[in-house]
Design a protein around this motif. Structure first.
Motif, PDB file in Angstrom:
ATOM      1  N   TYR B  15       1.238  -1.492   0.094  1.00 53.34           N
ATOM      2  CA  TYR B  15      -0.002   0.066  -0.116  1.00 53.34           C
ATOM      3  C   TYR B  15       0.786   0.973   0.087  1.00 53.34           C
ATOM      4  O   TYR B  15       0.075   2.012  -0.168  1.00 53.34           O
ATOM      5  N   GLN B  50       2.975  -6.944  16.339  1.00 53.62           N
ATOM      6  CA  GLN B  50       1.910  -6.230  15.115  1.00 53.62           C
ATOM      7  C   GLN B  50       2.754  -7.506  13.877  1.00 53.62           C
ATOM      8  O   GLN B  50       3.407  -8.074  13.309  1.00 53.62           O
ATOM      9  N   ARG B  51       1.536  -7.900  12.975  1.00 57.33           N
ATOM     10  CA  ARG B  51       1.782  -9.345  12.417  1.00 57.33           C
ATOM     11  C   ARG B  51       1.235  -7.997  10.112  1.00 57.33           C
ATOM     12  O   ARG B  51       0.968  -7.523  10.860  1.00 57.33           O
ATOM     13  N   PRO B  57      -5.451 -15.171   8.804  1.00 55.81           N
ATOM     14  CA  PRO B  57      -6.039 -15.154   7.824  1.00 55.81           C
ATOM     15  C   PRO B  57      -7.057 -14.650   7.008  1.00 55.81           C
ATOM     16  O   PRO B  57      -7.447 -13.792   8.009  1.00 55.81           O
ATOM     17  N   LEU B  58      -7.608 -14.918   6.516  1.00 59.59           N
ATOM     18  CA  LEU B  58      -8.964 -14.109   5.707  1.00 59.59           C
ATOM     19  C   LEU B  58      -8.277 -12.434   5.611  1.00 59.59           C
ATOM     20  O   LEU B  58      -8.077 -12.457   3.881  1.00 59.59           O
ATOM     21  N   LYS B  59      -8.098 -11.885   6.087  1.00 58.19           N
ATOM     22  CA  LYS B  59      -7.701 -10.579   6.397  1.00 58.19           C
ATOM     23  C   LYS B  59      -6.243 -10.885   4.627  1.00 58.19           C
ATOM     24  O   LYS B  59      -6.101 -10.017   4.034  1.00 58.19           O
ATOM     25  N   TYR B  62      -7.938 -11.146   1.426  1.00 59.56           N
ATOM     26  CA  TYR B  62      -8.676 -10.116   1.019  1.00 59.56           C
ATOM     27  C   TYR B  62      -8.059  -8.823   1.170  1.00 59.56           C
ATOM     28  O   TYR B  62      -8.033  -8.154  -0.117  1.00 59.56           O
ATOM     29  N   HIS B  65      -6.326  -9.489  -1.771  1.00 57.07           N
ATOM     30  CA  HIS B  65      -7.646  -8.960  -3.673  1.00 57.07           C
ATOM     31  C   HIS B  65      -7.839  -7.364  -3.969  1.00 57.07           C
ATOM     32  O   HIS B  65      -8.287  -6.926  -4.585  1.00 57.07           O
ATOM     33  N   ASP B  66      -7.693  -7.047  -2.486  1.00 58.96           N
ATOM     34  CA  ASP B  66      -8.118  -5.761  -2.685  1.00 58.96           C
ATOM     35  C   ASP B  66      -6.426  -4.435  -3.315  1.00 58.96           C
ATOM     36  O   ASP B  66      -6.800  -4.085  -4.000  1.00 58.96           O
ATOM     37  N   ARG B  69      -6.970  -4.867  -6.872  1.00 59.94           N
ATOM     38  CA  ARG B  69      -7.956  -3.846  -7.558  1.00 59.94           C
ATOM     39  C   ARG B  69      -7.544  -2.808  -7.336  1.00 59.94           C
ATOM     40  O   ARG B  69      -7.558  -1.614  -8.076  1.00 59.94           O
ATOM     41  N   SER B  70      -6.599  -2.278  -6.130  1.00 61.57           N
ATOM     42  CA  SER B  70      -6.567  -0.606  -5.549  1.00 61.57           C
ATOM     43  C   SER B  70      -5.695  -0.551  -7.024  1.00 61.57           C
ATOM     44  O   SER B  70      -5.795   0.322  -7.269  1.00 61.57           O
ATOM     45  N   ASP B 186      -6.049   4.125   1.935  1.00 56.54           N
ATOM     46  CA  ASP B 186      -7.450   4.109   1.725  1.00 56.54           C
ATOM     47  C   ASP B 186      -7.939   4.976   2.614  1.00 56.54           C
ATOM     48  O   ASP B 186      -9.185   5.705   3.122  1.00 56.54           O
TER      49      ASP B 186
END
Lengths: 200, 200
Positions: B15, B50-51, B57-59, B62, B65-66, B69-70, B186
């Motif tokens: 990001y 932090q990781r 997992p899941l995040k 996502y 994918h994000d 897309r971004s 974001d």
């Protein structure tokens, strides 16, 4: 009319709260209806080993600041409640009970219950409290209390939570639009663009 | 001219990579200059427990994918590199070495190094690799290699990381505008609004 937007949220999610007051404008602009789907983020977090944002060092402080700033931007009253987070079983069961009678009533209830918690600092864990909130919108208070003890609404909330997890939801708000997931209040602008352009 | 925008990022932050290609338009619109400040997110994560987002997992799913897309939305080439994440000590030291000579050269280097990693899949851990990337922009390759072994640039990157942490930075990109923090690609739209309205 195109498929509805699925909106997953938890009654104790502050960004979910802000989303409730923003979704209608975005959905309306693109002539989409919205399926409001409260679920239990606590169960999801437990399953995934996640922690609430505000419980994390640095991120917690920042998030509180960002929430207050975001609420001011969107013109929504907000004051971080104590205790937080809380389980939202009673509110979720009452929501689906109302939803079976009147979708709009259920939405009004969601806004009212989350406003009670996030603007007025009212603890929405007790079933009596959420039933009173629903009563203020014209619902039968005793029927709402009964719904929180009703096995079918216990099952309903648990099933909705499982379905959300099966569909990949892990936060609040979490939107699914034509199969495309958008996580967070801060992705609503991108969802808006996605709807406008039909993807990219 | 108003105070500059401080932009903290890590060379291995996807990001952060997208942010490098978006910041000029926003800063330029509001006639703000930007302090580019690479730092070591690995040290921050270690300090805070932090990781990386993509390791969760899941995040993780996502987020990938994000990101794709971004990147498409902003017209930036992107392919998730392997291995990931990586330490970015060499790139950080070379950045500050170049920055002492020519701020624009350092920015061009940051874009080139992150493009090498995030678009072309080039491992930017080796000092020789980052020096070659800087060389492609006209910098002295051997001087860049030497800078990665130079105690003053080791200290510089460590100090910048400490300063970032002291100022509350815990992610990438992380912006500070007139004392106001904005975390994440974001939140750049909100930062844009903040600059436009002078806060709210």
């Amino acid at each position: 009319m195109a498929d509805p937007i699925d909106m997953y949220f938890d009654f104790a999610s502050p960004y979910g709260y802000l989303a409730l007051f923003r979704i209608d404008a975005i959905a309306g602009k693109h002539e989409r209806s919205v399926n409001w789907r409260p679920y239990l983020l606590g169960a999801v977090f437990q399953h995934n080993g996640q922690r609430s944002l505000v419980e994390q060092p640095l991120k917690g402080e920042y998030s509180l600041h960002d929430l207050e700033r975001s609420a001011r931007l969107h013109g929504v009253a907000f004051k971080m409640p104590e205790p937080f987070p809380i389980p939202t079983v009673a509110a979720g069961r009452v929501f689906y009970f109302l939803h079976d009678q009147d979708e709009q009533l259920a939405r009004d209830f969601a806004k009212a219950a989350m406003t009670a918690f996030f603007a007025d600092g009212i603890d929405i864990r007790p079933r009596e409290t959420v039933a009173e909130i629903a009563g203020g919108l014209g619902a039968d208070v005793q029927a709402c209390i009964d719904a929180t003890n009703d096995q079918s609404y216990k099952d309903r909330l648990r099933d909705e939570t499982q379905t959300a997890m099966d569909r990949g939801a892990f936060g609040s708000p979490y939107f699914i639009v034509d199969g495309e997931p958008f996580w967070g209040c801060d992705r609503m602008e991108m969802m808006d663009q996605w709807l406008e352009r039909g993807g990219w």
